[in-house]
Design a protein around this motif. Structure first.
Motif, short mmCIF file in Angstrom:
data_model
loop_
_atom_site.label_atom_id
_atom_site.label_comp_id
_atom_site.label_asym_id
_atom_site.label_seq_id
_atom_site.Cartn_x
_atom_site.Cartn_y
_atom_site.Cartn_z
N ASN A 199 41.09 16.29 -27.72
CA ASN A 199 41.42 15.52 -28.93
C ASN A 199 40.22 15.44 -29.87
OD1 ASN A 199 44.17 14.99 -28.27
ND2 ASN A 199 43.37 13.62 -26.67
N LEU A 200 39.04 15.23 -29.30
CA LEU A 200 37.83 15.23 -30.13
C LEU A 200 37.62 16.61 -30.74
CD1 LEU A 200 34.90 13.34 -28.36
CD2 LEU A 200 35.90 12.87 -30.59
N ALA A 201 37.75 17.65 -29.91
CA ALA A 201 37.55 19.03 -30.39
C ALA A 201 38.53 19.33 -31.52
CB ALA A 201 37.73 20.02 -29.24
N HIS A 202 39.78 18.94 -31.33
CA HIS A 202 40.79 19.24 -32.33
C HIS A 202 40.52 18.50 -33.64
CE1 HIS A 202 44.85 19.19 -34.21
NE2 HIS A 202 44.90 20.40 -33.71
N SER A 203 40.00 17.27 -33.53
CA SER A 203 39.84 16.50 -34.76
C SER A 203 38.63 16.94 -35.57
CB SER A 203 39.79 15.00 -34.46
OG SER A 203 38.66 14.72 -33.69
N VAL A 204 37.61 17.55 -34.95
CA VAL A 204 36.43 17.90 -35.75
C VAL A 204 36.22 19.40 -35.96
CG1 VAL A 204 35.20 15.79 -35.07
CG2 VAL A 204 34.78 17.89 -33.81
N GLN A 246 49.04 11.94 -38.81
CA GLN A 246 48.65 13.33 -39.11
C GLN A 246 48.04 14.03 -37.89
OE1 GLN A 246 49.52 14.59 -41.78
NE2 GLN A 246 48.98 13.46 -43.62
N ARG A 247 47.78 13.24 -36.83
CA ARG A 247 47.01 13.80 -35.71
C ARG A 247 47.90 14.33 -34.60
NH1 ARG A 247 43.22 9.26 -33.67
NH2 ARG A 247 42.44 10.93 -32.35
N SER A 248 47.44 15.44 -33.99
CA SER A 248 48.09 15.93 -32.77
C SER A 248 47.27 15.39 -31.59
CB SER A 248 48.04 17.46 -32.70
OG SER A 248 48.66 18.02 -33.81
N ILE A 249 47.94 14.75 -30.66
CA ILE A 249 47.24 14.22 -29.49
C ILE A 249 47.68 15.04 -28.28
CG2 ILE A 249 46.76 12.16 -28.10
CD1 ILE A 249 46.10 11.59 -30.98
N PHE A 250 46.70 15.55 -27.55
CA PHE A 250 47.00 16.35 -26.35
C PHE A 250 46.94 15.45 -25.14
CE2 PHE A 250 45.10 19.20 -29.45
CZ PHE A 250 46.05 20.19 -29.51
N ILE A 251 47.98 15.51 -24.31
CA ILE A 251 47.94 14.74 -23.06
C ILE A 251 48.36 15.65 -21.90
CG2 ILE A 251 48.23 12.37 -23.90
CD1 ILE A 251 51.22 12.67 -23.45
N PRO A 252 47.67 15.52 -20.76
CA PRO A 252 48.08 16.30 -19.59
C PRO A 252 49.43 15.80 -19.10
CG PRO A 252 46.24 14.83 -19.04
CD PRO A 252 46.51 14.66 -20.50
N THR A 253 50.33 16.70 -18.83
CA THR A 253 51.65 16.31 -18.32
C THR A 253 51.49 15.74 -16.92
OG1 THR A 253 52.61 18.10 -19.58
CG2 THR A 253 53.96 17.19 -17.82
#
Ligand SMILES: Nc1ncnc2c1ncn2[C@@H]1O[C@H](COP(=O)(O)OP(=O)(O)OP(=O)(O)O)[C@@H](O)[C@H]1O
Length: 257
Positions: A199-204, A246-253
């Motif tokens: 999530n940090l990587a995706h946002s910056v 606006q954010r995509s949040i990644f979560i482990p299934t």
């Protein structure tokens, strides 16, 4: 800024990265993502000129890495290692001032400009109050922020960071990552960093390089490469995306036992 041509990296009999042909342009912010042992640190150390490629080549700013004189390279790229050990009683300020040495080939002592740059870098990392402290007495997160301050003081157009968010609390993870993104946007610096927080990587980040650890890789803009099915494959665990504004949040299934 960085151009690799058919770069191949191995560890013993294993091929970590096979024929990586990759362009990193000025002002881009790249995250390198992959499982433990995938070869992320090996790649970063190779880009920094600390390891030799097994095949292929790396160029920094159009010039093959091996043709760079060391001092000039040190004014061009800064490298944050994943871990460090402090054998001597240097203060935080002295540690950051040491990063100014590549600018001192014709004089021995640092000048007042160096002190200002070093103090500014410590302030940017919110550790100015620790300037006089022996680095061996700092907490893990404080020491990490001093190490990043040293990178900033080195004042290079290219920053290579191996897990910069390591040991940082949540607020500092966000502020350090935002600072790196801002350096790219506002000062046209180039960042290549390793991180495990999607999530940090995706946002910056503007771009991502995914490593499979068996030679395979995938590189491209974040919107193209950081998609749940691709990340699931590269990280070896199913991942879902949820939209939050606006954010995509990644979560482990969650897998049920
Ligand atoms: N000298 C060596 N001899 C044999 N294998 C090595 C050597 N150095 C590194 N390796 C192996 O190479 C692989 C890649 O290591 P590397 O540190 O690049 O991984 P990484 O992706 O950064 O992992 P992590 O997420 O755990 O930091 C690992 O499996 C490691 O054990």
């Amino acid at each position: 800024m960085i151009h690799t041509q058919q770069l191949t990296l191995r560890a013993g009999a294993r091929t970590l990265i096979d024929q990586l042909t990759w362009h990193v342009e000025d002002g881009q912010c790249w995250s390198v993502i992959g499982r433990n042992g995938a070869g992320k640190s090996t790649l970063l150390r190779t880009l920094a000129g600390l390891c030799e490629p097994d095949a292929g080549s790396v160029s920094i700013g159009q010039r093959p890495l091996r043709d760079w004189p060391l001092e000039e390279l040190a004014r061009t790229r800064a490298f944050l290692a994943q871990s460090r050990s402090d054998a001597f009683a240097y203060t935080a300020l002295e540690t950051v001032l040491a990063a100014r040495h590549p600018y001192h080939s014709n004089r021995y002592w640092e000048g007042s400009d160096d002190h200002k740059l070093a103090l500014d870098a410590l302030a940017a990392m919110e550790v100015a109050d620790l300037a006089a402290r022996d680095v061996r007495t700092l907490s893990g997160g404080e020491r990490q922020r001093v190490a990043i301050a040293a990178m900033l003081a080195q004042d290079t157009p290219l920053l290579l960071l191996d897990e910069p968010a390591n040991a940082l609390d949540l607020a500092h993870q966000v502020s350090v990552m935002r600072l790196l993104a801002r350096l790219c946007r506002q000062q046209n610096k180039t960042v290549v960093m390793i991180g495990h927080d999607l999530n940090l990587a995706h946002s910056v980040s503007t771009h991502a390089l995914l490593l499979m650890g068996d030679g395979r890789w995938r590189a491209g803009p974040v919107a193209e490469v950081m998609q749940a099915p691709i990340l699931s494959e590269y990280l070896g665990h199913p991942i879902e995306t949820i939209q939050h504004g606006q954010r995509s949040i990644f979560i482990p299934t969650e897998e049920h036992a």
